[in-house]
Design an enzyme around this catalytic site. Structure first.
Site, mmCIF file in Angstrom:
data_model
loop_
_atom_site.group_PDB
_atom_site.id
_atom_site.type_symbol
_atom_site.label_atom_id
_atom_site.label_comp_id
_atom_site.label_asym_id
_atom_site.label_seq_id
_atom_site.Cartn_x
_atom_site.Cartn_y
_atom_site.Cartn_z
ATOM 1 N N SER A 98 -11.341 -1.276 2.653
ATOM 2 C CA SER A 98 -10.728 -1.757 3.890
ATOM 3 C C SER A 98 -10.159 -0.566 4.659
ATOM 4 C CB SER A 98 -9.605 -2.749 3.578
ATOM 5 O OG SER A 98 -10.114 -3.898 2.928
ATOM 6 N N GLU A 130 -5.634 2.429 6.760
ATOM 7 C CA GLU A 130 -5.264 2.463 5.347
ATOM 8 C C GLU A 130 -5.855 3.702 4.678
ATOM 9 O OE1 GLU A 130 -6.467 -0.301 1.596
ATOM 10 O OE2 GLU A 130 -5.321 -1.293 3.178
ATOM 11 N N ARG A 172 0.819 -1.220 0.000
ATOM 12 C CA ARG A 172 0.000 0.000 0.000
ATOM 13 C C ARG A 172 0.852 1.269 0.000
ATOM 14 N NH1 ARG A 172 -2.297 -3.534 -1.528
ATOM 15 N NH2 ARG A 172 -4.238 -4.473 -0.804
#
Length: 299
Positions: free
Chosen positions: A225, A295, A175
Protein backbone atom coordinates in the site's frame (compact mmCIF):
# COMPACT_ATOMS: atom_id res chain seq x y z
CA UNK A 1 39.99 9.94 2.69
CA UNK A 2 36.41 9.27 1.50
CA UNK A 3 34.19 7.70 4.17
CA UNK A 4 33.88 4.42 2.27
CA UNK A 5 37.63 3.95 2.12
CA UNK A 6 37.83 4.57 5.86
CA UNK A 7 35.00 2.06 6.28
CA UNK A 8 36.81 -0.56 4.19
CA UNK A 9 39.94 -0.10 6.29
CA UNK A 10 38.09 -0.45 9.61
CA UNK A 11 36.11 -3.46 8.46
CA UNK A 12 39.24 -5.24 7.32
CA UNK A 13 40.86 -4.45 10.66
CA UNK A 14 37.95 -5.19 13.02
CA UNK A 15 35.39 -7.36 11.20
CA UNK A 16 37.28 -9.18 8.43
CA UNK A 17 34.66 -11.95 8.16
CA UNK A 18 31.78 -9.53 7.54
CA UNK A 19 30.21 -9.82 4.08
CA UNK A 20 30.41 -6.43 2.32
CA UNK A 21 29.48 -5.60 -1.27
CA UNK A 22 30.60 -2.52 -3.17
CA UNK A 23 28.28 -0.56 -5.47
CA UNK A 24 25.45 -3.00 -4.76
CA UNK A 25 22.23 -2.20 -6.72
CA UNK A 26 19.37 -1.30 -4.39
CA UNK A 27 16.99 -2.69 -7.01
CA UNK A 28 18.09 -6.16 -5.87
CA UNK A 29 17.06 -5.39 -2.30
CA UNK A 30 13.70 -3.61 -2.63
CA UNK A 31 10.37 -5.15 -3.59
CA UNK A 32 9.80 -2.21 -5.98
CA UNK A 33 12.89 -3.48 -7.89
CA UNK A 34 14.01 0.13 -8.18
CA UNK A 35 17.23 1.80 -7.10
CA UNK A 36 20.80 2.53 -8.10
CA UNK A 37 23.95 1.26 -6.39
CA UNK A 38 24.61 1.70 -2.69
CA UNK A 39 28.21 2.72 -2.10
CA UNK A 40 28.61 -0.10 0.47
CA UNK A 41 26.21 -2.77 1.66
CA UNK A 42 27.00 -5.01 4.63
CA UNK A 43 25.33 -8.28 5.62
CA UNK A 44 25.81 -9.20 9.30
CA UNK A 45 24.75 -12.73 10.23
CA UNK A 46 24.32 -12.46 14.00
CA UNK A 47 23.43 -10.02 16.76
CA UNK A 48 27.08 -9.83 17.74
CA UNK A 49 28.18 -9.00 14.20
CA UNK A 50 25.39 -6.44 13.75
CA UNK A 51 26.08 -4.60 17.00
CA UNK A 52 29.82 -4.55 16.36
CA UNK A 53 29.16 -3.12 12.89
CA UNK A 54 26.76 -0.49 14.24
CA UNK A 55 29.26 0.61 16.88
CA UNK A 56 32.02 0.83 14.26
CA UNK A 57 29.97 2.70 11.66
CA UNK A 58 27.70 5.01 13.67
CA UNK A 59 29.57 8.12 12.47
CA UNK A 60 28.61 7.23 8.87
CA UNK A 61 24.84 7.21 9.51
CA UNK A 62 24.11 3.68 8.25
CA UNK A 63 20.77 2.87 6.65
CA UNK A 64 19.10 -0.28 8.00
CA UNK A 65 17.02 -2.41 5.63
CA UNK A 66 15.32 -5.77 5.83
CA UNK A 67 13.49 -7.02 2.76
CA UNK A 68 13.15 -3.50 1.36
CA UNK A 69 9.40 -4.01 1.13
CA UNK A 70 8.49 -0.44 2.09
CA UNK A 71 11.35 1.47 0.45
CA UNK A 72 11.76 3.60 -2.66
CA UNK A 73 15.45 4.01 -3.45
CA UNK A 74 16.92 6.73 -5.70
CA UNK A 75 17.85 6.07 -9.31
CA UNK A 76 21.42 7.31 -8.90
CA UNK A 77 24.11 6.24 -6.50
CA UNK A 78 23.14 6.04 -2.83
CA UNK A 79 26.27 7.39 -1.14
CA UNK A 80 25.64 5.62 2.15
CA UNK A 81 26.46 2.51 4.08
CA UNK A 82 23.45 0.19 3.89
CA UNK A 83 23.17 -2.59 6.46
CA UNK A 84 20.94 -5.49 5.44
CA UNK A 85 19.57 -7.85 8.10
CA UNK A 86 18.61 -10.41 5.44
CA UNK A 87 21.15 -12.96 6.72
CA UNK A 88 20.09 -12.68 10.38
CA UNK A 89 17.83 -15.72 10.49
CA UNK A 90 17.81 -17.02 14.09
CA UNK A 91 14.33 -18.18 15.16
CA UNK A 92 13.28 -20.11 18.27
CA UNK A 93 9.96 -21.31 19.67
CA UNK A 94 9.77 -20.72 23.42
CA UNK A 95 6.52 -22.22 24.69
CA UNK A 96 3.78 -19.99 23.29
CA UNK A 97 6.28 -17.33 22.15
CA UNK A 98 8.61 -16.84 19.19
CA UNK A 99 12.01 -15.21 19.60
CA UNK A 100 13.55 -14.10 16.31
CA UNK A 101 16.28 -11.94 14.81
CA UNK A 102 15.41 -8.76 12.94
CA UNK A 103 16.03 -10.28 9.52
CA UNK A 104 13.55 -13.17 9.78
CA UNK A 105 10.78 -12.77 7.17
CA UNK A 106 7.24 -12.44 8.53
CA UNK A 107 6.13 -15.31 6.30
CA UNK A 108 8.69 -17.58 7.99
CA UNK A 109 7.54 -16.42 11.43
CA UNK A 110 3.91 -17.15 10.59
CA UNK A 111 4.85 -20.58 9.22
CA UNK A 112 6.77 -21.37 12.44
CA UNK A 113 3.76 -20.31 14.50
CA UNK A 114 1.56 -22.61 12.42
CA UNK A 115 3.88 -25.59 12.96
CA UNK A 116 3.78 -24.95 16.71
CA UNK A 117 -0.02 -24.44 16.57
CA UNK A 118 0.28 -20.89 17.92
CA UNK A 119 -2.34 -18.37 16.87
CA UNK A 120 -2.14 -14.61 16.54
CA UNK A 121 0.27 -14.20 13.62
CA UNK A 122 -1.77 -15.38 10.64
CA UNK A 123 -2.30 -11.78 9.49
CA UNK A 124 1.45 -11.43 8.89
CA UNK A 125 1.88 -14.39 6.55
CA UNK A 126 1.40 -12.35 3.38
CA UNK A 127 3.29 -9.23 4.47
CA UNK A 128 6.58 -9.28 2.52
CA UNK A 129 8.74 -7.62 5.19
CA UNK A 130 11.06 -8.80 7.94
CA UNK A 131 10.54 -8.72 11.69
CA UNK A 132 12.75 -5.66 12.20
CA UNK A 133 10.92 -3.59 9.61
CA UNK A 134 7.55 -4.83 10.86
CA UNK A 135 8.34 -3.68 14.41
CA UNK A 136 9.76 -0.38 13.10
CA UNK A 137 6.50 0.52 11.37
CA UNK A 138 4.00 -1.58 13.34
CA UNK A 139 3.10 -3.50 10.19
CA UNK A 140 -0.40 -4.86 9.95
CA UNK A 141 -3.09 -6.29 7.70
CA UNK A 142 -6.64 -7.61 7.94
CA UNK A 143 -7.20 -6.34 11.46
CA UNK A 144 -3.89 -7.57 12.87
CA UNK A 145 -0.88 -5.46 13.88
CA UNK A 146 2.53 -6.16 15.35
CA UNK A 147 1.65 -4.33 18.56
CA UNK A 148 -0.84 -7.10 19.32
CA UNK A 149 1.90 -9.73 19.53
CA UNK A 150 5.22 -8.02 20.36
CA UNK A 151 6.12 -8.56 24.04
CA UNK A 152 9.65 -7.18 24.03
CA UNK A 153 12.34 -5.93 21.67
CA UNK A 154 16.12 -5.99 21.92
CA UNK A 155 17.42 -2.79 20.35
CA UNK A 156 20.82 -1.13 19.88
CA UNK A 157 21.43 2.52 20.75
CA UNK A 158 24.65 4.45 20.06
CA UNK A 159 25.14 5.52 23.68
CA UNK A 160 23.64 2.51 25.45
CA UNK A 161 24.45 -0.53 23.36
CA UNK A 162 21.80 -3.28 23.34
CA UNK A 163 18.89 -2.84 25.74
CA UNK A 164 15.57 -4.65 26.13
CA UNK A 165 12.33 -2.67 25.76
CA UNK A 166 9.01 -4.09 26.91
CA UNK A 167 5.79 -3.57 24.96
CA UNK A 168 4.78 -0.45 26.90
CA UNK A 169 7.98 1.32 25.87
CA UNK A 170 7.51 0.71 22.14
CA UNK A 171 4.94 3.49 21.60
CA UNK A 172 3.15 1.66 18.79
CA UNK A 173 0.73 3.64 16.66
CA UNK A 174 -0.63 3.47 13.14
CA UNK A 175 2.40 2.48 11.02
CA UNK A 176 4.83 3.82 13.59
CA UNK A 177 6.76 2.88 16.72
CA UNK A 178 9.32 4.39 19.07
CA UNK A 179 11.94 3.56 16.43
CA UNK A 180 10.29 5.55 13.63
CA UNK A 181 11.93 8.84 14.46
CA UNK A 182 14.71 7.77 16.77
CA UNK A 183 18.12 6.24 16.60
CA UNK A 184 17.41 2.77 18.00
CA UNK A 185 17.92 -0.26 15.77
CA UNK A 186 15.78 -3.38 16.22
CA UNK A 187 18.03 -6.39 16.77
CA UNK A 188 15.47 -9.05 17.73
CA UNK A 189 12.01 -9.41 19.23
CA UNK A 190 9.90 -11.75 21.34
CA UNK A 191 6.37 -12.34 20.07
CA UNK A 192 3.74 -13.61 22.50
CA UNK A 193 1.14 -15.83 20.83
CA UNK A 194 -1.59 -18.21 22.06
CA UNK A 195 -2.02 -21.94 21.83
CA UNK A 196 -4.49 -22.76 19.11
CA UNK A 197 -5.75 -25.36 16.67
CA UNK A 198 -3.41 -25.98 13.75
CA UNK A 199 -6.24 -26.70 11.30
CA UNK A 200 -8.03 -23.47 12.23
CA UNK A 201 -4.82 -21.42 11.94
CA UNK A 202 -4.00 -22.97 8.55
CA UNK A 203 -7.53 -22.25 7.28
CA UNK A 204 -7.22 -18.60 8.37
CA UNK A 205 -3.86 -18.23 6.64
CA UNK A 206 -5.18 -19.82 3.44
CA UNK A 207 -8.24 -17.55 3.49
CA UNK A 208 -6.13 -14.42 3.89
CA UNK A 209 -3.75 -15.58 1.16
CA UNK A 210 -6.66 -16.11 -1.22
CA UNK A 211 -8.03 -12.65 -0.42
CA UNK A 212 -4.62 -11.11 -1.10
CA UNK A 213 -4.26 -12.88 -4.44
CA UNK A 214 -7.72 -11.78 -5.56
CA UNK A 215 -7.42 -8.15 -4.44
CA UNK A 216 -3.75 -7.17 -4.63
CA UNK A 217 -1.41 -6.91 -7.67
CA UNK A 218 1.06 -9.48 -6.35
CA UNK A 219 2.27 -10.23 -9.88
CA UNK A 220 3.97 -6.79 -10.10
CA UNK A 221 6.82 -5.28 -8.06
CA UNK A 222 5.52 -2.76 -5.53
CA UNK A 223 5.96 -1.55 -1.98
CA UNK A 224 2.51 -2.68 -0.91
CA UNK A 225 0.00 0.00 0.00
CA UNK A 226 1.57 3.26 -1.14
CA UNK A 227 -0.43 5.59 1.10
CA UNK A 228 -1.42 5.55 4.74
CA UNK A 229 -5.12 5.21 5.49
CA UNK A 230 -6.53 8.73 5.95
CA UNK A 231 -8.82 9.07 8.95
CA UNK A 232 -12.37 8.21 7.96
CA UNK A 233 -11.44 7.02 4.46
CA UNK A 234 -9.62 4.33 2.49
CA UNK A 235 -6.85 5.59 0.22
CA UNK A 236 -7.57 3.04 -2.51
CA UNK A 237 -11.25 3.97 -2.62
CA UNK A 238 -10.49 7.68 -2.93
CA UNK A 239 -7.96 7.07 -5.70
CA UNK A 240 -10.41 4.86 -7.61
CA UNK A 241 -13.24 7.37 -7.20
CA UNK A 242 -10.98 9.99 -8.78
CA UNK A 243 -10.65 7.81 -11.89
CA UNK A 244 -6.96 7.10 -11.39
CA UNK A 245 -6.96 3.31 -11.74
CA UNK A 246 -4.49 2.42 -14.45
CA UNK A 247 -2.98 5.94 -14.52
CA UNK A 248 0.64 5.63 -15.63
CA UNK A 249 3.75 7.79 -15.63
CA UNK A 250 6.70 6.10 -17.27
CA UNK A 251 6.90 2.59 -15.86
CA UNK A 252 4.95 3.45 -12.68
CA UNK A 253 1.23 2.73 -12.64
CA UNK A 254 -1.75 2.88 -10.31
CA UNK A 255 -2.78 -0.78 -10.13
CA UNK A 256 -5.93 -1.68 -12.00
CA UNK A 257 -6.62 -4.38 -9.40
CA UNK A 258 -6.20 -2.24 -6.27
CA UNK A 259 -5.86 1.53 -6.60
CA UNK A 260 -4.04 1.78 -3.28
CA UNK A 261 -1.02 0.09 -4.87
CA UNK A 262 1.40 1.92 -7.14
CA UNK A 263 3.29 -0.73 -9.11
CA UNK A 264 6.38 -1.08 -11.23
CA UNK A 265 4.63 -2.06 -14.43
CA UNK A 266 7.96 -2.41 -16.22
CA UNK A 267 11.17 -0.41 -16.09
CA UNK A 268 9.87 2.14 -13.59
CA UNK A 269 12.34 4.61 -12.12
CA UNK A 270 12.24 6.29 -8.74
CA UNK A 271 11.40 9.51 -10.56
CA UNK A 272 8.42 7.84 -12.25
CA UNK A 273 7.04 6.67 -8.91
CA UNK A 274 7.54 10.03 -7.21
CA UNK A 275 5.83 11.88 -10.04
CA UNK A 276 2.92 9.46 -9.92
CA UNK A 277 2.63 9.82 -6.13
CA UNK A 278 2.50 13.61 -6.51
CA UNK A 279 -0.10 13.36 -9.29
CA UNK A 280 -2.31 11.06 -7.20
CA UNK A 281 -1.98 13.30 -4.13
CA UNK A 282 -2.89 16.45 -6.08
CA UNK A 283 -5.81 14.84 -7.92
CA UNK A 284 -7.31 13.37 -4.74
CA UNK A 285 -6.84 16.59 -2.76
CA UNK A 286 -8.36 18.75 -5.50
CA UNK A 287 -11.39 16.46 -5.72
CA UNK A 288 -11.95 15.59 -2.05
CA UNK A 289 -9.84 17.83 0.17
CA UNK A 290 -8.12 14.76 1.62
CA UNK A 291 -4.32 14.78 1.77
CA UNK A 292 -2.83 11.35 1.15
CA UNK A 293 0.38 10.69 3.08
CA UNK A 294 2.82 8.16 1.59
CA UNK A 295 3.38 5.03 3.61
CA UNK A 296 6.41 4.04 1.53
CA UNK A 297 9.73 5.41 2.82
CA UNK A 298 11.50 7.49 0.19
CA UNK A 299 15.29 7.44 0.57
Amino acid sequence: MPWYEAFDHEIQRQLPQLAVRREEPMARHTTFRIGGPARRMAFPKSEEELTALLALSKEWDPLMIGNGSNLLAPDGELDRLVISTAQMEELKVEGTALRAAAGVPLARLAAAALRAELEGLAFAHGIPGTLGGAVFMNAGAYGGEMRQVVREVRAWYPEKGVITLDADALDFGYRRSVFSGGEGVVVSALLQLRQGDGAVIRAEMEDLAARRRSRQPLEFPSAGSTFKRPEGYYAGTLIEQCGLKGCRIGGAQVSEKHAGFLINAGGASCSDVLRLIEHVQKTVFDATGVRLEPEVRVL
